[in-house]
Each structure stands twice: as C-alpha cells, then as structure tokens.
Write an enzyme that holds these catalytic residues in place. Structure first.
Site, PDB file in Angstrom:
ATOM      1  N   LEU A 140     -10.461  -7.109  23.762  1.00  0.00           N
ATOM      2  CA  LEU A 140     -11.177  -7.630  22.594  1.00  0.00           C
ATOM      3  C   LEU A 140     -10.887  -6.706  21.429  1.00  0.00           C
ATOM      4  O   LEU A 140     -10.771  -5.484  21.609  1.00  0.00           O
ATOM      5  CB  LEU A 140     -12.692  -7.664  22.827  1.00  0.00           C
ATOM      6  CG  LEU A 140     -13.282  -8.691  23.792  1.00  0.00           C
ATOM      7  CD1 LEU A 140     -14.793  -8.506  23.874  1.00  0.00           C
ATOM      8  CD2 LEU A 140     -12.949 -10.113  23.370  1.00  0.00           C
ATOM      9  N   ASP A 141     -10.793  -7.256  20.219  1.00  0.00           N
ATOM     10  CA  ASP A 141     -10.653  -6.419  19.032  1.00  0.00           C
ATOM     11  C   ASP A 141     -11.853  -5.471  18.938  1.00  0.00           C
ATOM     12  O   ASP A 141     -12.962  -5.802  19.372  1.00  0.00           O
ATOM     13  CB  ASP A 141     -10.609  -7.267  17.763  1.00  0.00           C
ATOM     14  CG  ASP A 141      -9.338  -8.083  17.638  1.00  0.00           C
ATOM     15  OD1 ASP A 141      -8.376  -7.812  18.387  1.00  0.00           O
ATOM     16  OD2 ASP A 141      -9.318  -9.001  16.796  1.00  0.00           O
ATOM     17  N   ARG A 142     -11.605  -4.334  18.350  1.00  0.00           N
ATOM     18  CA  ARG A 142     -12.681  -3.344  18.181  1.00  0.00           C
ATOM     19  C   ARG A 142     -13.867  -3.942  17.437  1.00  0.00           C
ATOM     20  O   ARG A 142     -15.025  -3.669  17.759  1.00  0.00           O
ATOM     21  CB  ARG A 142     -12.132  -2.134  17.415  1.00  0.00           C
ATOM     22  CG  ARG A 142     -13.125  -1.005  17.236  1.00  0.00           C
ATOM     23  CD  ARG A 142     -12.461   0.184  16.549  1.00  0.00           C
ATOM     24  NE  ARG A 142     -13.388   1.286  16.399  1.00  0.00           N
ATOM     25  CZ  ARG A 142     -13.067   2.462  15.892  1.00  0.00           C
ATOM     26  NH1 ARG A 142     -11.833   2.689  15.486  1.00  0.00           N
ATOM     27  NH2 ARG A 142     -13.963   3.427  15.791  1.00  0.00           N
ATOM     28  N   ARG A 242      -8.669 -14.837  14.101  1.00  0.00           N
ATOM     29  CA  ARG A 242      -8.711 -14.357  12.721  1.00  0.00           C
ATOM     30  C   ARG A 242      -7.552 -14.904  11.899  1.00  0.00           C
ATOM     31  O   ARG A 242      -7.726 -15.356  10.748  1.00  0.00           O
ATOM     32  CB  ARG A 242      -8.694 -12.830  12.715  1.00  0.00           C
ATOM     33  CG  ARG A 242      -9.835 -12.234  13.494  1.00  0.00           C
ATOM     34  CD  ARG A 242      -9.615 -10.773  13.882  1.00  0.00           C
ATOM     35  NE  ARG A 242      -9.780  -9.874  12.738  1.00  0.00           N
ATOM     36  CZ  ARG A 242      -9.767  -8.560  12.857  1.00  0.00           C
ATOM     37  NH1 ARG A 242      -9.597  -7.991  14.051  1.00  0.00           N
ATOM     38  NH2 ARG A 242      -9.931  -7.794  11.785  1.00  0.00           N
TER      39      ARG A 242
END
Length: 323
Positions: A140-142, A242
């Site tokens: 997962l993205d930060r 995104r």
C-alpha cells in the site's frame, strides 16, 4: 566519533521450505541485518553472492536445498544498533496460522527504504520476535490507510501471489476526488508507466507502452465540488487509483503527488484534512491454503469520517448516493 564496523565471515546458507520461493534480493535484505539494499544489489551484480557456485540475478527465486554463498560484509554498528521501536500494537483484523490482515495507518510506509528507516513489516517483526516468517503479500502507498495482507507461511505467500496474478483477490478502496463524477459505474483501462523524476522520486503516468491497468469506479456520493467513489482494482500497479482518476480529471483530495495542491491547502485549513483520502476498505479471496472464503472490511479512519461530515455540513449533496 566515527561508527565502528564489524566484519562478517563468509557464510553458506542452505535454503529450507520456509525460504523457498523468495527472491534472493529480499532474502539477503532479511538476513543481512543493517546492510543497505544498495549494497546487497552490488553484491549480487558483482557475483560475490552465489547459489550452487554460480551467479544469479536479483530476481532469482530460491529453491529448497539451494546453497547460498554470502561474502564477508561490512556492517555498520550504528546501523546495527538502530533498533526498530516496538511502537503501538498494529491493529489486526484477521489472523490464522497462515496469514494476518492489518489495518495500516496512513502515513506509515509498509517497509523501510527510500529514506524510511523502518515500516509496518519491520515493526510487526519487532513486535513478534518469535514468528518464523512475516512477509508482505502486497503493498500500500505510505499515504493510504487500510487492509494489508501479511503471510506467516512461505506456501501461503506463494499462493497469495498466484491469486493476485490471476485476479483472485478482490481489492476495494474508498476515495474522495475533486469534481462531480457522473457515471454510476465506469471501467478505466489505461496503461501506466513508472519513471523517476529528476530528483529521484518515483512517479507514474498514463503512457501507451506502459503496463496494462484496470480500475472499476463506482459513484457512492456526490456534492457540489467533490465526489466519493468506490474503486475496485483488477490490477495492482503502483499509484494506480491516483493516476487513473487524475488522468480522468478527478484528482484525489489530499494527494501531494498528483493532486490539486491549491485545493489540498484549502481543505487542510477549512476541513482539517491533512492526508490523502484513499482507504483500502475491503478484501475478499479464497484462503490460500484451505480455499475457505475470507472477507475482511476496515472502517474509515476517524479523520476521513470527520471530513465526510464536514462535506455534509458545508456542501449540498445531490443524486450520487451511497451504495
């Protein structure tokens, strides 16, 4: 005062069933505590690490009974003693003998590297020192909160990766975007290309020769200036949601890489939203070892719930309704 260093002797490690199937670069990072990843890759490129007496690429997957030669490595004692803090217990929403599923907080990286000394997986290993294996099954993205799968057995990790390659894991996200999204349901199929900026930061853009990427977007709610969407990922590309939504003209609120920076600043001031609104909300898949159905949901974090309440109080809501 300069950090002292400790010299390791040549090591020969025989691969057991728990390490079989792992990429050799990840294996070396795990067993060579305190050695930077960049140095691990140099050892592989120079041929100093050998498997069965031969060179291997960093993508080589280890097999049972492989004999790995690890050369003497200088380990900084400063790095060696940079202990990962135990920290607050990470919220576990599902666990059995093969895997566990965490509710990752926003702002915390899933692993160390790229300027981050430690992440969720290092902290989890620190909290569970007796665990034989703890490996991320995906990323997962930060900036993203929500569900993250960690394998506790090598067989489970391999099976989870196979499920992901074949689309066997349903991954559902919730986001809020700038703009009035009108389609009740829309498939986005645009290829994504990963690149580095001039200052070395990772970015992604839509590009014809990129990797195939598929997102399914569902309208949940809509206000005058923003919309809440559900997104199901059919592929798992870096920054997929995104970039797909920004390319459609609907950047995620709070996104500091691809978003509307002026809007982000205004929302931080007016609504207290200081993070990206993206949450991994639901996972569904067949258990990698038993085949039993697994379904886990993570509620929206309090700061995201508070932002939705702010929208209801400050903007008129129209035909977009929750599903």
């Amino acid at each position: 005062m300069m950090a002292q260093s400790k010299k390791l002797e040549v090591r020969h490690e025989q691969i057991d069933t728990e390490s079989a199937g792992q990429r050799i670069d990840n294996y070396l990072v795990r067993i060579l505590k305190g050695v930077p990843k960049s140095h691990v890759y140099r050892l592989l490129r120079s041929g100093q690490v050998r498997v069965g007496g031969r060179r291997v690429a960093q993508t080589y997957r280890l097999q049972v009974d492989d004999l790995v030669r690890i050369p003497p490595v200088q380990v900084s004692t400063a790095s060696e003693h940079r202990v990962v803090p135990v920290g607050q217990a990470l919220p576990v929403l599902y666990e059995d003998e093969a895997l566990l599923i965490l509710d990752k907080p926003a702002g915390q990286a899933v692993h160390g590297g790229s300027g981050v000394s430690f992440g969720v997986i290092e902290q989890l290993r620190r909290q569970r020192p007796d665990a034989r294996l703890l490996e991320l099954a995906h990323r997962l993205d930060r900036e993203t909160s929500g569900l993250l799968i960690v394998a506790k057995k090598r067989a489970a990790l391999a099976a989870l990766h196979e499920l992901m390659r074949n689309g066997g894991i349903e991954k559902h996200y919730v986001t809020v975007v700038s703009g009035r999204w009108m389609n009740p349901r829309q498939h986005i199929r645009t290829p994504l290309y990963k690149y580095l900026t001039g200052d070395g930061e990772r970015r992604v853009r839509v590009q014809a020769d990129g990797k195939p990427a598929h997102s399914i977007v569902t309208l949940m709610r809509r206000w005058e200036t923003v919309s809440q969407l559900g997104v199901e990922l059919k592929t798992g590309r870096t920054h997929q949601i995104r970039v797909h939504l920004t390319h459609q003209g609907f950047p995620l609120v709070g996104d500091d890489k691809y978003g509307d920076f002026a809007l982000n600043k205004r929302l931080a001031k007016e609504a207290g939203l200081t993070r990206m609104f993206l949450h991994a909300a639901r996972l569904r898949f067949a258990h990698p070892l038993t085949g039993a159905p697994v379904s886990v949901e993570a509620p929206l974090p309090p700061e995201l719930q508070a932002f939705l309440k702010h929208l209801d109080a400050s903007e008129v809501r129209d035909a977009g309704e929750a599903v």
